[in-house]
Design a protein around this motif. Structure first.
Motif, PDB file in Angstrom:
ATOM      1  N   ALA A  97       0.835  -1.216   0.000  1.00  0.00           N
ATOM      2  CA  ALA A  97       0.000   0.000   0.000  1.00  0.00           C
ATOM      3  C   ALA A  97       0.861   1.254   0.000  1.00  0.00           C
ATOM      4  O   ALA A  97       0.357   2.347   0.330  1.00  0.00           O
ATOM      5  N   ARG A 104      -0.382   4.635  -1.077  1.00  0.00           N
ATOM      6  CA  ARG A 104      -1.641   5.152  -0.520  1.00  0.00           C
ATOM      7  C   ARG A 104      -1.399   5.976   0.747  1.00  0.00           C
ATOM      8  O   ARG A 104      -0.423   5.750   1.456  1.00  0.00           O
ATOM      9  N   GLY A 156      -8.318   3.225   5.343  1.00  0.00           N
ATOM     10  CA  GLY A 156      -8.598   2.320   4.230  1.00  0.00           C
ATOM     11  C   GLY A 156      -7.589   1.194   4.174  1.00  0.00           C
ATOM     12  O   GLY A 156      -7.944   0.031   3.919  1.00  0.00           O
ATOM     13  N   ILE A 157      -6.329   1.520   4.427  1.00  0.00           N
ATOM     14  CA  ILE A 157      -5.272   0.502   4.410  1.00  0.00           C
ATOM     15  C   ILE A 157      -5.533  -0.534   5.495  1.00  0.00           C
ATOM     16  O   ILE A 157      -5.499  -1.745   5.243  1.00  0.00           O
ATOM     17  N   ASP A 160      -8.365  -2.738   4.554  1.00  0.00           N
ATOM     18  CA  ASP A 160      -8.009  -3.711   3.514  1.00  0.00           C
ATOM     19  C   ASP A 160      -7.153  -4.842   4.089  1.00  0.00           C
ATOM     20  O   ASP A 160      -7.307  -6.004   3.699  1.00  0.00           O
ATOM     21  N   HIS A 177      -9.439  -7.071   5.725  1.00  0.00           N
ATOM     22  CA  HIS A 177     -10.167  -7.842   4.713  1.00  0.00           C
ATOM     23  C   HIS A 177      -9.374  -9.092   4.325  1.00  0.00           C
ATOM     24  O   HIS A 177      -9.920 -10.193   4.247  1.00  0.00           O
ATOM     25  N   TRP A 178      -8.058  -8.923   4.105  1.00  0.00           N
ATOM     26  CA  TRP A 178      -7.251 -10.080   3.692  1.00  0.00           C
ATOM     27  C   TRP A 178      -7.091 -11.086   4.817  1.00  0.00           C
ATOM     28  O   TRP A 178      -7.051 -12.291   4.582  1.00  0.00           O
ATOM     29  N   THR A 229     -10.277 -12.955   4.732  1.00  0.00           N
ATOM     30  CA  THR A 229     -10.357 -13.818   3.546  1.00  0.00           C
ATOM     31  C   THR A 229      -9.429 -15.023   3.698  1.00  0.00           C
ATOM     32  O   THR A 229      -9.783 -16.146   3.341  1.00  0.00           O
ATOM     33  N   ALA A 265      -2.292 -10.664  -2.507  1.00  0.00           N
ATOM     34  CA  ALA A 265      -2.946  -9.690  -1.618  1.00  0.00           C
ATOM     35  C   ALA A 265      -2.101  -8.415  -1.532  1.00  0.00           C
ATOM     36  O   ALA A 265      -2.632  -7.300  -1.558  1.00  0.00           O
ATOM     37  N   MET A 325      -3.123  -4.524  -2.489  1.00  0.00           N
ATOM     38  CA  MET A 325      -3.117  -3.438  -1.495  1.00  0.00           C
ATOM     39  C   MET A 325      -2.879  -2.074  -2.151  1.00  0.00           C
ATOM     40  O   MET A 325      -3.200  -1.039  -1.572  1.00  0.00           O
ATOM     41  N   LYS A 377      -4.483  -1.090  -4.596  1.00  0.00           N
ATOM     42  CA  LYS A 377      -5.778  -0.792  -5.226  1.00  0.00           C
ATOM     43  C   LYS A 377      -5.623  -0.579  -6.735  1.00  0.00           C
ATOM     44  O   LYS A 377      -5.976   0.491  -7.281  1.00  0.00           O
TER      45      LYS A 377
END
Ligand code: ATP
Length: 234
Positions: A100, A103, A108-109, A112, A115-116, A119, A145, A149, A151
Motif C-alpha cells: 500500500a 496510498r 482504508g489501508i 483492507d 479484509h485479507w 479472507t 494480496a 493493497m 488498489k
C-alpha cells in the motif's frame, strides 16, 4: 484498457520480445501462455517499467513508455511477480503495508489488511510472524494480496501457480476467478494452460519472443492440436 503495440523488450544487445501486440479490456482476464524463455516475464516487466522496452504501452489512454515504475503503480498497474518475491524477514502484515506504499488513506489501508486476514485466516493468524514461515501457497496468496493493497485497476500475475501442489494450485485459481468476478482486470502469465484458459476470456501464445497464436479461450479450447501442445507445457 491496456493496449500494447509492437513491444520489444531489450536486455542490452539482446532482444527478448520481438514486437508483440496485445490488448486487455476492462474486466477481462487475459492469459499469456508459452514455454520457458518465451518472453512472458519480460513482457510483464516491460509493462511495470522494470525492463527496457520500445513500442507503445498505453494504459487508460496514457502512454506509459519511459515513465517511472512508481508512476505506473499510481496509474493503476500492480504486479505479483514470478517467484512471489515476498519480503521473508518482514512480518505478514508489513508485507501487506508495503503493498500500500502509494496510498495515504490509513483507515482504508487498515480495513483492507483486515479484509485479507478475514479472507485468508492463516495470514491473520500469522500476521506478526515473518512471511518466510508461510508455505509456498500461503506466500503466493500473500503476494497477490500485497499487489492488491495498491488498489490497482489491472493486476499482473506472473506464474502464480509455479511450484505449488495441485490442490493449492486449485485454490490459487479459485482466488483469481473470485477477483475476476468482483470486476478486477487481470493479465495472467501461466504455464498451466488448462486451468488458465478455464478462467480467461482471451489468450495469447508466446514463443521465442513472438505471438504464435491468439484467440478467445472458447476458440483456442476447440483447437485440439494447439491444446495438446499447450497442456504439454504445464
Ligand atoms: P520463464 O517462465 O522461464 O520465466 P518467460 O517466458 O517468462 O519464461 P523470460 O523470462 O521473459 O521468459 O525470458 C525471455 C528471454 O529473455 C530468455 O531468452 C531469457 O534468457 C532472456 N532474459 C530474461 N531476463 C534476462 C536478463 N535479465 N538479461 C538477459 N536476458 C534475459
Amino acid at each position: 484498457m491496456l493496449d500494447i503495440r509492437n513491444l520489444k523488450v531489450l536486455y542490452g544487445p539482446i532482444e527478448a520480445v520481438h514486437g508483440i501486440s496485445l490488448r486487455v479490456e476492462e474486466g477481462q482476464c487475459v492469459t499469456l501462455l508459452g514455454p520457458n524463455g518465451a518472453g512472458k516475464s519480460s513482457t510483464i516487466s516491460a509493462i511495470c517499467g522494470v525492463a527496457k522496452a520500445t513500442g507503445d504501452i498505453t494504459f487508460l489512454g496514457q502512454d506509459l513508455l519511459g515513465t517511472e515504475i512508481e508512476d505506473r503503480v499510481r496509474a493503476g498497474i500492480s504486479v505479483s511477480p514470478e517467484g512471489r518475491r515476498i519480503f521473508s524477514n518482514l512480518s505478514v502484515e508489513a508485507n501487506l503495508q508495503l503493498g500500500a506504499g502509494i496510498r495515504t488513506d490509513r483507515d482504508g489501508i487498515e480495513a483492507d489488511i483486515d479484509h485479507w486476514f478475514t479472507t485468508f485466516p492463516i495470514l491473520g493468524e500469522r500476521r506478526t510472524q515473518s512471511a518466510g514461515t508461510l508455505s509456498g501457497g500461503e506466500q503466493q496468496m500473500l503476494a497477490i494480496a500485497r499487489a492488491l493493497m495498491a488498489k490497482p485497476k489491472i493486476l499482473l500475475l506472473d506464474e502464480p501457480s509455479l511450484g505449488l501442489a495441485p490442490r493449492i494450485v486449485g485454490q490459487i485459481f479459485d482466488m483469481i476467478e473470485q477477483l475476476k468476478s468482483e470486476g478486477m482486470t487481470i493479465l495472467l502469465v501461466e504455464q498451466n494452460a488448462r486451468q488458465a484458459l478455464r478462467i480467461s476470456d482471451y489468450a495469447y501464445l508466446l514463443n521465442t519472443g513472438t505471438i504464435q497464436a491468439e484467440g478467445t479461450t472458447a476458440t483456442l479450447g476447440q483447437n485440439d492440436e494447439l491444446m495438446a501442445k499447450l497442456t504439454g507445457l504445464g
